[in-house]
Every structure is written in structure tokens, then in C-alpha cells.
Design an enzyme around this catalytic site. Structure first.
Site, PDB file in Angstrom:
ATOM      1  N   SER A  30      -2.132  -1.763  -8.528  1.00  0.00           N
ATOM      2  CA  SER A  30      -3.404  -1.102  -8.223  1.00  0.00           C
ATOM      3  C   SER A  30      -4.249  -0.942  -9.494  1.00  0.00           C
ATOM      4  CB  SER A  30      -3.090   0.228  -7.511  1.00  0.00           C
ATOM      5  OG  SER A  30      -4.239   0.786  -6.964  1.00  0.00           O
TER       6      SER A  30
ATOM      7  N   ASP B 234      -5.304  -3.704   3.657  1.00  0.00           N
ATOM      8  CA  ASP B 234      -5.431  -2.781   2.518  1.00  0.00           C
ATOM      9  C   ASP B 234      -6.837  -2.163   2.527  1.00  0.00           C
ATOM     10  OD1 ASP B 234      -5.704  -1.597   0.006  1.00  0.00           O
ATOM     11  OD2 ASP B 234      -4.415  -3.074  -0.970  1.00  0.00           O
TER      12      ASP B 234
ATOM     13  N   HIS C 181      -1.999  -0.812   1.222  1.00  0.00           N
ATOM     14  CA  HIS C 181      -2.073  -0.814  -0.246  1.00  0.00           C
ATOM     15  C   HIS C 181      -0.704  -0.585  -0.896  1.00  0.00           C
ATOM     16  CE1 HIS C 181      -4.483  -0.759  -3.858  1.00  0.00           C
ATOM     17  NE2 HIS C 181      -3.994   0.400  -4.247  1.00  0.00           N
TER      18      HIS C 181
END
Ligand code: MLT
Length: 200
Positions: free
Chosen positions: A102, A152, A183
Site C-alpha cells: 500500500s 480494491d 486491498h
């Protein structure tokens, strides 16, 4: 930068640079590195920016909207830190493989966007395009693994496709792996990135 360095048992192996997601710390991805390569050096870094007490690698203006000036500053800061760490701990500066999740994947991608020799390769879990409208360095011989979720909400599928194209247009060899998920970082994508790593 606050970090953990663990010397590996095999000096021919790369150094795994671990970069956590928003709100994480340098502890988060240590189990992942253990799964990927037990013999490699590990350099796990904590992001220098705090957002409501949550560590990140660069500031953002809103969800998915990055503060470009800070992104550029923090990318340079991390790149310089990698040089200092390589000297201090005696590992090869030209053999670093980033593993980022991320926000950590975004700064790893940004390292590749801004500095030709920052990384040998990167495993980017749920990244976005760090910056648009710029010319990338020549990334021929660089290897990148991207894992993305079809559902996501933070990284739309097009972001992953765009990131792949931008890196490929700069010469990198990119593998894009899809998970039918959101995610979150899944065990199956870590297995896929482990296979990618062992075929570098
Ligand atoms: C970012 O801000 O880097 C991305 O939106 C992902 C995240 O939430 O960390």
C-alpha cells in the site's frame, strides 16, 4: 530513519527492503520477509511522516491524492538513507529488492520512478501510480511484481494497469498478479511474489 536491520546468512542474497502500509511500523512485514527468503538481509524502515499518529512514507492531501512535493522530498530522503544503510551495514547497494504494501508500495514505486539505481527490483502489493506526467529513468533490467485486488476500493484496477504500462514503457520487466479480493494482503499473493522472487 527508524529501522530494523537483520543480517542474512548468505551474502550473495539481496537485501529485502520492507516498507509498511499506512499506520504500520517496521515490524509489520518481517514475517513476510521470512516467508520469501530466510537467508537474505532485511532492512525494514518506518515512514517518517505521521498522519493523525499513523506512520506513512509521504503526506497525502486526501485518500489517493498525494502531496507531490512531499512525495519527491521523501523519496529522495529514503534513497539517501539506503546509501547510508548500505555503507553502515556493509551490504551491496545495487542488490536491494523492495517489498512494499500500500503506502509502502507507493514509495517503492516512487523510488523507481525517480532514481534509476535505487532498487534492483520491487514486489509491490496494492500500489497506485505514485506520480503522473513525468519521464521515468531507463529501467531496463529492473524486475517488478505487482499484486492487485479486483475489488480494491483504494486502488482501482486501472491504477495497477497504468503502473504496469508506465514501468514497462521505461523498460522494466513487470508481472501483474490479480487477486479476486480487496486491498488486503493475501497469503496467495505472497506465495506468487515468493515464486517471482526465486526466479529473479
Ligand atoms: C496511499 O496513501 O499511499 C494510498 O492511498 C494507500 C494507503 O492508504 O496507504
Amino acid at each position: 530513519m527508524k529501522h530494523i536491520f537483520q543480517k542474512g546468512t548468505n551474502s550473495d542474497k539481496p537485501t529485502l527492503l520492507l516498507l509498511h502500509g499506512t499506520g504500520g511500523t517496521e515490524q509489520d512485514l518481517l514475517p513476510l520477509a521470512e516467508m520469501i527468503d530466510k537467508e537474505a538481509n532485511i532492512l525494514s524502515v518506518r515512514g517518517n511522516v505521521l498522519e493523525n499518529g499513523m506512520p506513512r512514507f509521504f503526506k497525502r492531501l486526501a485518500e489517493g491524492v498525494f502531496d507531490e512535493e512531499d512525495l519527491i522530498f521523501r523519496t529522495k530522503e529514503l534513497n539517501e538513507f539506503l546509501g547510508e544503510a548500505a555503507e553502515k551495514y556493509g551490504f551491496a547497494r545495487n542488490n536491494i529488492i523492495a517489498i512494499g504494501y500500500s503506502n509502502g508500495a507507493n514509495i517503492a514505486a516512487s523510488l523507481m520512478f525517480h532514481f534509476q539505481d535505487a532498487l534492483r527490483g520491487a514486489s509491490l502489493h496494492h500500489p497506485m501510480v505514485p506520480r503522473r506526467g513525468m519521464t521515468l529513468p531507463d529501467l531496463a533490467s529492473k524486475k517488478v511484481f505487482i499484486s492487485a485486488g479486483t475489488n480494491d476500493p483504494i486502488c482501482p484496477a486501472q491504477e495497477s494497469e497504468d503502473l504496469k504500462s508506465l514501468l514497462e514503457n521505461a523498460g522494466a520487466d513487470v508481472t501483474l498478479h490479480w487477486e479476486d479480493k480487496g486491498h488486503q494482503l493475501t497469503v496467495s499473493e505472497v506465495r506468487a511474489s515468493t515464486d517471482w522472487y526465486h526466479n529473479l
